[in-house]
Design an enzyme around this catalytic site. Structure first.
Site, PDB file in Angstrom:
ATOM      1  N   ARG A 147      -4.868  -7.071  -5.868  1.00  0.00           N
ATOM      2  CA  ARG A 147      -4.265  -8.396  -6.094  1.00  0.00           C
ATOM      3  C   ARG A 147      -3.727  -8.974  -4.794  1.00  0.00           C
ATOM      4  NH1 ARG A 147       0.286  -7.129  -9.558  1.00  0.00           N
ATOM      5  NH2 ARG A 147       0.801  -9.331  -9.467  1.00  0.00           N
ATOM      6  N   SER A 207       2.295  -4.877 -13.913  1.00  0.00           N
ATOM      7  CA  SER A 207       2.496  -4.104 -12.694  1.00  0.00           C
ATOM      8  C   SER A 207       3.906  -3.514 -12.658  1.00  0.00           C
ATOM      9  CB  SER A 207       2.266  -5.032 -11.490  1.00  0.00           C
ATOM     10  OG  SER A 207       2.793  -4.496 -10.317  1.00  0.00           O
ATOM     11  N   HIS A 248      14.405  -3.375 -10.315  1.00  0.00           N
ATOM     12  CA  HIS A 248      13.163  -3.832  -9.677  1.00  0.00           C
ATOM     13  C   HIS A 248      13.251  -5.330  -9.432  1.00  0.00           C
ATOM     14  CE1 HIS A 248       9.068  -2.837  -8.461  1.00  0.00           C
ATOM     15  NE2 HIS A 248       8.752  -4.056  -8.813  1.00  0.00           N
ATOM     16  N   ASP A 264      -1.712   0.750 -11.384  1.00  0.00           N
ATOM     17  CA  ASP A 264      -0.985  -0.246 -10.590  1.00  0.00           C
ATOM     18  C   ASP A 264      -1.202  -0.030  -9.100  1.00  0.00           C
ATOM     19  OD1 ASP A 264       0.797  -2.488 -10.269  1.00  0.00           O
ATOM     20  OD2 ASP A 264       2.209  -1.052  -9.463  1.00  0.00           O
ATOM     21  N   LYS A 315       5.043   0.696 -13.889  1.00  0.00           N
ATOM     22  CA  LYS A 315       5.730   1.604 -12.941  1.00  0.00           C
ATOM     23  C   LYS A 315       7.074   2.048 -13.496  1.00  0.00           C
ATOM     24  CE  LYS A 315       5.733  -1.184  -9.153  1.00  0.00           C
ATOM     25  NZ  LYS A 315       4.642  -2.109  -9.045  1.00  0.00           N
TER      26      LYS A 315
HETATM   27  N1  URA Z   1       6.474  -6.372  -7.912  1.00  0.00           N
HETATM   28  C1  URA Z   1       5.581  -5.522  -8.467  1.00  0.00           C
HETATM   29  O1  URA Z   1       5.807  -4.320  -8.547  1.00  0.00           O
HETATM   30  N2  URA Z   1       4.439  -6.040  -8.937  1.00  0.00           N
HETATM   31  C2  URA Z   1       4.150  -7.348  -8.893  1.00  0.00           C
HETATM   32  O2  URA Z   1       3.107  -7.741  -9.349  1.00  0.00           O
HETATM   33  C3  URA Z   1       5.083  -8.234  -8.298  1.00  0.00           C
HETATM   34  C4  URA Z   1       6.248  -7.706  -7.806  1.00  0.00           C
END
Ligand code: URA
Length: 446
Positions: free
Chosen positions: A169, A184, A83, A162, A188
């Site tokens: 956000r 966040s 990620h 999220d 996930k």
């Molecule tokens: N990527 C994400 O999944 N969430 C964030 O808040 C920032 C980047």
């Protein structure tokens, strides 16, 4: 039963909400009893007052358990995901996920949409006509078991908090916050059924953490949360001063990914992709070192196994393969504008933040939650930092359907470039490798 206004005040004044209070807020937001304006105020209070590590861990856990935690233990192999904390032109996941799967490591991936000035993997994938990012939990499990790679978004079942808070956000100026980003990303990632995780923590103008010390703090938070939840987690601190690769904009980036999966070498993009991919191959138990993992990744790019895996994945997500095989047949933008240099010299900077905002103006991102994205909108760079240019040479091409933004956007793109009279080195891309033991220098050449 708590009073939401009291909770907002508590956070606003620097207090530390309990697990029960966070559960009340997040569950209430999901079931509609806490309205968006109260959640927005709470998020803004977190933005200014921050959360300590313990509070961030509890917040992540509450976000994670807002939905189901997928169990993929029946699927053989060590499941590894990657990620990124977000950048401009960051399409790495779309090349990397099928590439790593082609090396034999299962990659279950839950991604996000565009956030702030940064693009999102889901929006990019959805620019492929028909591509479904909203697979059900059953479909998600079937595709990862049968194809070895699956790329979806948060659902009503997986990380639903999220899904909602991310979109809120995005439009309330509450993105650049270490606890909110940590909750966040990790909610996930912990929900998707992985065993290990590789993080790409971006730093520089186009990153949410512009200063390296903030990026290190975010990296350490993310790695500590992953480790505490029993997942092997490592991260790379990478440069996000100029856009990554040559394209910024959803379909434009898919075309760049197709080119790279077919063997085109775009140096900065492929360096980041190979290093993160090599680390995933190692964590997935298919190589002893990251370097060996990188070699395996290169091999599956060169023998087209990564491209074939991508095509197989797109088909299973119901995407139209015709456009993958014939990207030139995709509908074109109404306006296709060449941006010419107004000076001679060496390019010393391309302001990624300004390019990200300009892409939103062109139609590639959202200003409101329900804005519809134009898949064609964006910018393709002809020149990057270090290149020499002459006055009148093309720096970039800009694409949009919106006539009224053409002039202003063209000015913004040209002004995003800075020049030097003397030669300029391209920037260091990978600053460090970070794991639970600390920060390590990263020197390996790709
Ligand atoms: N990527 C994400 O999944 N969430 C964030 O808040 C920032 C980047």
């Amino acid at each position: 039963m708590f009073n939401p206004t009291e909770l907002i005040r508590k956070k606003r004044d620097g207090g530390k909400p309990s697990r029960e209070e966070l559960e009340f807020l997040i569950k209430g937001y999901l079931d509609g009893t806490i309205p968006e304006y109260q959640m927005s105020a709470f998020l803004m209070a977190v933005f200014f007052r921050r959360m300590d590590f313990e509070e961030t861990s509890v917040f992540t856990d509450v976000m994670l358990h807002s939905g189901v935690v997928v169990d993929l233990s029946s699927i053989p192999g060590i499941k590894v995901d990657k990620h990124s904390t977000g950048g401009v032109g960051d399409k790495v996941s779309i090349i990397l996920a099928p590439m790593v799967a082609a090396c034999g490591v299962p990659v279950p991936m839950i991604s996000g949409r565009g956030l702030g000035h940064t693009g999102g993997t889901l929006d990019k994938l959805e620019s492929i006509p028909g591509f479904r990012t909203n697979l059900s939990l059953e479909e998600y499990k079937r595709v990862i078991a049968e194809v070895g790679v699956v790329m979806i978004g948060q659902t009503k079942e997986i990380a639903p908090a999220d899904k909602l808070m991310y979109a809120l956000r995005d439009v309330t100026g509450t993105v650049e916050s270490i606890p909110l980003i940590s909750g966040s990303i990790m909610s996930k990632k912990l929900a998707e059924g992985i065993d290990a995780l590789v993080l790409d923590i971006k730093t520089g103008r186009g990153a949410f953490m512009q200063k390296q010390e903030d990026a290190f703090e975010l990296a350490q938070n993310l790695i500590a949360i992953g480790t505490n939840f029993g997942k092997t987690t490592i991260g790379f601190l990478t440069d996000m001063n100029q856009p990554l690769g040559l394209a910024a904009g959803n379909w434009l980036e898919i075309v760049e990914c197709i080119d790279c999966l077919r063997g085109k070498h775009i140096p900065d993009l492929m360096e980041v992709t190979y290093v993160l991919g090599g680390a995933m191959v190692m964590l997935g138990g298919k190589s002893k070192t990251i370097q060996e993992g990188i070699e395996q990744c290169k091999e599956v790019i060169h023998n087209r196994k990564a491209f074939d895996k991508f095509v197989e994945m797109v088909k299973r997500h119901e995407g139209n393969i015709f456009y993958i095989m014939n990207p030139e047949s995709y509908p074109q933008s109404k306006f296709n504008i060449e941006i010419k240099s107004n000076q001679t010299g060496y390019i010393s900077g391309i302001d990624a933040l300004e390019i990200g905002h300009t892409c939103i103006q062109l139609g590639a991102g959202r200003m409101k939650v329900d804005d519809v994205i134009d898949p064609n909108a964006g910018v393709i760079f002809k020149k990057k930092i270090g290149d020499k240019v002459n006055t009148g040479e093309t720096l970039a091409t800009m694409f949009t359907d919106v006539e009224r933004v053409v002039q202003e956007s063209a000015n913004r793109v040209v002004n995003a470039f800075t020049f030097s009279e003397t030669p300029v080195q391209s920037p260091t891309l990978i600053h460090a490798l970070i794991d639970k033991d600390g920060v390590h220098e990263w020197k390996t050449a790709v």
